[in-house]
Write a protein that holds these residues in place. Sequence first.
Motif, short mmCIF file in Angstrom:
data_model
loop_
_atom_site.label_atom_id
_atom_site.label_comp_id
_atom_site.label_asym_id
_atom_site.label_seq_id
_atom_site.Cartn_x
_atom_site.Cartn_y
_atom_site.Cartn_z
N LYS A 43 52.74 19.65 37.24
CA LYS A 43 53.17 20.88 38.16
C LYS A 43 51.98 21.87 37.94
N VAL A 44 51.33 22.53 38.90
CA VAL A 44 50.14 23.12 39.12
C VAL A 44 50.56 24.51 39.71
N ILE A 45 49.88 25.11 38.81
CA ILE A 45 49.69 26.84 39.42
C ILE A 45 48.21 27.28 39.45
N ILE A 46 47.98 27.38 40.88
CA ILE A 46 46.50 27.94 41.10
C ILE A 46 46.53 29.43 41.38
N ASP A 47 45.62 30.15 40.65
CA ASP A 47 45.37 31.54 40.87
C ASP A 47 44.22 31.65 41.92
N LYS A 48 44.74 32.87 42.85
CA LYS A 48 43.99 33.39 43.53
C LYS A 48 43.05 34.24 42.74
N LEU A 49 41.70 34.21 43.10
CA LEU A 49 40.86 34.88 42.13
C LEU A 49 40.89 36.32 42.15
N ILE A 50 40.70 37.08 40.97
CA ILE A 50 40.70 38.53 40.80
C ILE A 50 39.51 38.89 41.60
N PRO A 51 39.20 39.93 42.33
CA PRO A 51 38.07 40.34 42.94
C PRO A 51 37.07 40.86 41.88
N THR A 52 35.99 40.88 42.20
CA THR A 52 34.59 41.74 41.80
C THR A 52 34.67 42.87 42.18
N SER A 53 33.95 43.90 41.41
CA SER A 53 34.04 45.54 41.98
C SER A 53 33.24 45.42 43.29
N TRP A 54 32.08 44.47 43.76
CA TRP A 54 31.53 44.54 45.21
C TRP A 54 32.14 43.68 45.92
N SER A 55 33.40 43.33 45.82
CA SER A 55 34.28 42.48 46.74
C SER A 55 33.41 41.17 47.32
N ASP A 56 33.07 40.38 46.58
CA ASP A 56 32.06 39.17 46.91
C ASP A 56 32.83 38.50 48.11
N ALA A 57 32.07 38.34 49.35
CA ALA A 57 32.82 37.52 50.50
C ALA A 57 33.17 36.05 50.27
N THR A 58 32.36 35.46 49.15
CA THR A 58 32.78 34.18 48.99
C THR A 58 33.96 34.12 48.27
N ILE A 59 34.28 35.01 47.28
CA ILE A 59 35.61 35.08 46.45
C ILE A 59 36.67 35.15 47.55
N GLU A 60 36.50 36.09 48.60
CA GLU A 60 37.34 36.54 49.51
C GLU A 60 37.84 35.21 50.37
N ALA A 61 36.81 34.33 50.68
CA ALA A 61 36.87 33.28 51.46
C ALA A 61 37.73 32.10 50.78
N VAL A 62 37.42 32.18 49.39
CA VAL A 62 38.12 30.91 48.55
C VAL A 62 39.62 31.51 48.51
N ASN A 63 40.11 32.66 48.32
CA ASN A 63 41.39 33.02 48.34
C ASN A 63 42.08 32.95 49.68
N SER A 64 41.39 33.08 50.70
CA SER A 64 41.89 32.89 52.19
C SER A 64 42.24 31.66 52.54
N ALA A 65 41.48 30.55 51.60
CA ALA A 65 41.49 29.04 51.76
C ALA A 65 42.70 28.38 50.93
N ILE A 66 42.93 29.20 49.93
CA ILE A 66 43.74 28.44 49.04
C ILE A 66 44.94 28.30 49.51
N PRO A 67 45.76 28.77 50.27
CA PRO A 67 47.15 28.65 50.83
C PRO A 67 47.18 27.21 51.76
N GLY A 68 46.02 27.12 52.34
CA GLY A 68 45.95 25.87 53.30
C GLY A 68 45.61 24.66 52.15
N TRP A 69 44.90 24.84 51.18
CA TRP A 69 44.73 23.83 50.11
C TRP A 69 45.81 23.33 49.71
N VAL A 70 46.59 24.46 49.28
CA VAL A 70 47.78 23.95 48.45
C VAL A 70 49.14 23.38 49.48
#
Length: 231
Positions: free
Chosen positions: A142-169
Amino acid sequence: MRLLSVTLLAGLLAPTYAQKVKVMLLGDSITELTCWRPLVWNQIISAGLASNIDFVGTMSDLQAQCSRPSGFDPNHEGHSGWQAYDIARNNIVGWVQNTKPDVVQFMLGTNDVNIGKRNAQSILDSYTTMLNAMRAANPRVKVIIDKLIPTSWSDATIEAVNSAIPGWVQTHTTPQSPIVIADCSRAAGFTNAMLQTDGVHPNAQGDQFIAKQIGPKLIQFINDVRGGAIS
């Protein structure tokens, strides 16, 4: 013969998991060098499960600033500076084959973005490689994947990964080996005030936030494994 049949039936109806549930906490410095792990342990104590689990991993460090609850199991696979890309290709197979975890919880990708300069698809591909290794070691993991905590500069790639995680799951979850999300993202309420001055790692408030997101899902999966549930 009747007594034998009753005995066999009782055995079939007994709990299907008598051993300790093996849990791997996998990640980078956000797993290794911060204090959310003992906070999750406190939740496990409150749930009455501390004697029923075994945290597994090659690492066992805990930073001096972190509280150490009674009976805390320090083992983990948090590796400062490591990227999901490299873990997927060089490490995960050995780690999970050696321990065969029942539950894996992971937050990885921040270093892929900040150090590796990788894109969101590369990170998601690494998740898939890791998942395949986990399931090869234990088809019912059983797997728990975390959406990434943000960086203080709100990195667009981190936000893109987080947006894609539900579809990946949705693509990869199965009844036998379910995947759930612990949402540690900015969208879920993680703010810059929860970051250390480096703008990357959680401070004490951030640790509390991460623990609240991870702990309940981890406890649910531990109970599911102990009860022999599939999901």
